[in-house]
Design an enzyme around this catalytic site. Structure first.
Site, PDB file in Angstrom:
ATOM      1  CB  THR A  11      -0.907   0.005   1.258  1.00  0.00           C
ATOM      2  OG1 THR A  11      -1.836  -1.058   1.127  1.00  0.00           O
ATOM      3  CG2 THR A  11      -1.660   1.295   1.420  1.00  0.00           C
ATOM      4  CG  ASP A  56      -1.279  -6.591  -2.937  1.00  0.00           C
ATOM      5  OD1 ASP A  56      -2.198  -5.778  -3.012  1.00  0.00           O
ATOM      6  OD2 ASP A  56      -1.178  -7.445  -2.022  1.00  0.00           O
ATOM      7  CB  SER A  57       2.678  -8.122   0.803  1.00  0.00           C
ATOM      8  OG  SER A  57       1.514  -8.142   1.580  1.00  0.00           O
ATOM      9  CB  THR A  88       0.003  -4.352   6.076  1.00  0.00           C
ATOM     10  OG1 THR A  88      -1.193  -4.295   5.293  1.00  0.00           O
ATOM     11  CG2 THR A  88       0.584  -2.972   6.240  1.00  0.00           C
ATOM     12  CG  ASP A  89      -2.825  -7.671   2.851  1.00  0.00           C
ATOM     13  OD1 ASP A  89      -3.226  -7.021   3.840  1.00  0.00           O
ATOM     14  OD2 ASP A  89      -3.296  -7.544   1.720  1.00  0.00           O
ATOM     15  CB  THR A 269      -3.025 -21.685  20.538  1.00  0.00           C
ATOM     16  OG1 THR A 269      -4.348 -21.230  20.852  1.00  0.00           O
ATOM     17  CG2 THR A 269      -2.068 -20.514  20.643  1.00  0.00           C
ATOM     18  CD  GLN A 270      -8.579 -22.913  15.827  1.00  0.00           C
ATOM     19  OE1 GLN A 270      -9.589 -22.283  16.110  1.00  0.00           O
ATOM     20  NE2 GLN A 270      -8.630 -24.114  15.278  1.00  0.00           N
ATOM     21  CB  CYS A 271      -5.715 -18.177  21.535  1.00  0.00           C
ATOM     22  SG  CYS A 271      -7.035 -19.208  22.133  1.00  0.00           S
TER      23      CYS A 271
HETATM   24  N1  ASP Z   1      -2.649  -5.498  -0.072  1.00  0.00           N
HETATM   25  C1  ASP Z   1      -1.620  -4.655   0.496  1.00  0.00           C
HETATM   26  C2  ASP Z   1      -0.345  -5.468   0.586  1.00  0.00           C
HETATM   27  O1  ASP Z   1      -0.205  -6.270   1.459  1.00  0.00           O
HETATM   28  C3  ASP Z   1      -2.041  -4.159   1.838  1.00  0.00           C
HETATM   29  C4  ASP Z   1      -1.069  -3.235   2.523  1.00  0.00           C
HETATM   30  O2  ASP Z   1       0.048  -3.056   2.153  1.00  0.00           O
HETATM   31  O3  ASP Z   1      -1.490  -2.648   3.548  1.00  0.00           O
HETATM   32  O4  ASP Z   1       0.508  -5.330  -0.248  1.00  0.00           O
END
Ligand code: ASP
Length: 333
Positions: A11, A56-57, A88-89, A269-271
């Site tokens: 992003t 895009d990640s 971020t993904d 764990t899923q937690c």
């Molecule tokens: N879809 C974007 C990515 O992971 C989301 C982001 O960067 O916040 O590349």
């Protein structure tokens, strides 16, 4: 001081187009090159490198992890730190993978990104980039971290916890490494200490591993199908403190047979917070008896990357199982 910014996309590098947010290499390169703060005398010399194309990640693979790790390894002696701009993904996966691959790292490697692109007037990109660089220059950091919205987290403890908030990441099983306000207050007890062994690069190789998330009433046939493929490792996403049904003979037999064949099955764990304790309930003791090992308090991202890393480095299954349950670089308590 000299810092490398390695831009992989995400992003932070996007522009709004007719088909949605898309990384724009020309825009971000110009924006970073002309950012006044990067030319301030308090800032280090910054060298920009970029992926071609920017990604895009969601499109990241092990191949990109290898490229990032090799770039850091090859340039290690010429730079005081590395800032990786990343979507971020899947940032928590890349941070986890790098933490294992960059063995005995002795310099800061900080991943950052943003929720709103730098191309937008109101954005979190600017502050994240500047503070990530700043942390690289001021700090006793010798590990892979994620910096995001005023928190510095150990990379292999971090998880994306919000798709909307500026505070997109947290590390529920480890306190923040630095308290960031007007002053930077480092938690020296948490930061990894100087290494006694040489910095080394371990690349990742492809291995058949998978995650299987338990849910009440899941079909054991699906698990059977996965375990009967030529799989080498499985992250079993168990409930709570590491429990799974113990009233289903077929389920336990499948796990027992796979473990006996040498499949490394790790219970996580899923937690978001807390750990797997394989002795606390009958419904976890049964997993232990089947040969499943504990992933303790590792994140699912860290456990996945660690399993890949260990299969890339070792052939010995017993050793891989032992290391999976042992702290290698701060990923488990
Ligand atoms: N879809 C974007 C990515 O992971 C989301 C982001 O960067 O916040 O590349």
């Amino acid at each position: 001081m000299k810092i490398m910014i390695l831009n992989t996309g995400g992003t932070i590098s996007c522009r709004n187009t007719a088909s949605g947010y898309t990384p724009d290499a020309a825009f971000i390169e110009e924006a970073l090159t002309n950012m006044p703060a990067l030319r301030h005398h308090d800032m280090p010399e910054v060298v920009l490198r970029s992926f071609e194309p920017l990604l895009d990640s969601a499109n990241m693979t092990m191949q990109e992890w290898n490229i990032i790790a090799s770039t850091i390894y090859d340039n290690h002696d010429d730079f005081d730190g590395f800032v990786i701009l990343h979507g971020t993904d899947t940032m928590a996966y890349t941070a986890s993978a790098l933490s294992f691959m960059l063995e005995n790292l002795d310099k800061p490697v900080i991943l950052t990104g943003s929720q709103i692109p730098l191309s937008e007037v109101r954005n979190d990109s600017y502050a994240n980039i500047i503070t990530a660089i700043w942390l690289c220059t001021k700090s006793p950091i010798r590990e892979v971290c994620i910096y995001f919205n005023e928190v510095l987290l150990r990379g292999n403890r971090a998880q994306k916890v919000s798709s909307e908030r500026f505070r997109a990441f947290d590390s529920p099983n480890l306190p923040h490494l630095v308290h960031i306000g007007i002053n930077l207050v480092f938690d020296y007890n948490l930061l990894l200490q100087p290494k006694t062994q040489h910095f080394n690069l371990q690349l990742m190789h492809k291995h058949f591993i998978a995650n299987f998330r338990l849910f009440p009433g899941f079909s054991t046939e699906v698990l059977e199908y996965i375990l009967n493929s030529p799989i080498k490792g499985l992250i079993l996403e168990t409930y709570g403190s590491g429990t799974a049904q113990n009233n289903d003979a077929k389920f336990l037999q499948l796990l027992t047979d796979a473990c006996a064949r040498g499949v490394v099955i790790v219970a996580c764990t899923q937690c978001q917070h807390g750990a797997v304790y394989m002795d606390s309930y009958a419904t976890s003791v049964s997993l232990k008896k089947a040969g499943v090992i504990s992933g303790h308090d590792m994140t699912l991202e860290a456990a996945h990357c660690k399993l890949l890393y260990l299969f890339s480095k070792y052939d010995d299954i017993v050793m891989i199982k032992n290391l999976m349950a042992t702290n290698v670089c701060g990923e488990l308590t």
